[in-house]
Write a protein that holds these residues in place. Structure first.
Motif, PDB file in Angstrom:
ATOM      1  N   TYR A  44      -7.529  10.307   6.727  1.00  0.00           N
ATOM      2  CA  TYR A  44      -6.498   9.455   7.083  1.00  0.00           C
ATOM      3  C   TYR A  44      -7.255   8.466   8.120  1.00  0.00           C
ATOM      4  O   TYR A  44      -6.511   8.033   9.213  1.00  0.00           O
ATOM      5  CB  TYR A  44      -5.498  10.071   7.749  1.00  0.00           C
ATOM      6  N   ASN A  46      -7.388   5.313   8.591  1.00  0.00           N
ATOM      7  CA  ASN A  46      -6.808   3.855   8.712  1.00  0.00           C
ATOM      8  C   ASN A  46      -5.430   4.041   8.804  1.00  0.00           C
ATOM      9  O   ASN A  46      -4.596   3.247   8.849  1.00  0.00           O
ATOM     10  CB  ASN A  46      -6.952   2.859   7.835  1.00  0.00           C
ATOM     11  N   ASN A  47      -4.674   5.369   8.756  1.00  0.00           N
ATOM     12  CA  ASN A  47      -3.358   5.606   8.851  1.00  0.00           C
ATOM     13  C   ASN A  47      -3.125   5.647  10.241  1.00  0.00           C
ATOM     14  O   ASN A  47      -3.561   6.144  11.052  1.00  0.00           O
ATOM     15  CB  ASN A  47      -3.113   7.019   8.128  1.00  0.00           C
ATOM     16  N   THR A  48      -1.809   5.081  10.584  1.00  0.00           N
ATOM     17  CA  THR A  48      -1.146   5.007  11.744  1.00  0.00           C
ATOM     18  C   THR A  48      -0.815   6.398  12.310  1.00  0.00           C
ATOM     19  O   THR A  48      -0.441   6.559  13.650  1.00  0.00           O
ATOM     20  CB  THR A  48      -0.192   3.735  12.126  1.00  0.00           C
TER      21      THR A  48
END
Length: 110
Positions: A44, A46-48
């Motif tokens: 993950y 690039n997941n916020t």
């Protein structure tokens, strides 16, 4: 749950090795931080919500440490007792096998 599963699995596989059973409790379960966080970061990247994904691992790791601190003092005497039991069992086996080897097929002593 994993600690219990590891305990009984190693009990079945390594009945006469109490040290391995104790190792199984700690060695099989306490890899969450070292393996889990990099894995989550890779999956993950690039997941916020990355921080939320690592939160359960970051909470569970201290719980593992506390459980380990509570169980280790109880496992040390148990390991010593089991080692004595295994030693006695092996001594009995060797006595029985040496007795069997001294008898012939009809039960007469050789």
């Amino acid at each position: 749950l994993l600690m219990v599963l590891a305990w009984y699995t190693f009990r079945y596989l390594y009945k006469d090795y109490p040290q391995l059973r104790v190792f199984a409790i700690f060695g099989c379960t306490q890899k969450t931080i070292s393996l889990g966080v990099p894995l989550i970061q890779a999956l993950y990247e690039n997941n916020t919500g990355l921080a939320l994904f690592t939160l359960p691992i970051l909470i569970w790791h201290p719980v593992e440490l506390i459980l380990g601190s509570l169980t280790a003092p109880k496992l040390a005497p148990w390991t010593k007792m089991e080692k004595k039991r295994v030693k006695l069992k092996n001594r009995r086996r060797s006595t029985i096998s040496s007795t069997v080897h001294r008898l012939d097929a009809e039960g007469n002593e050789v």
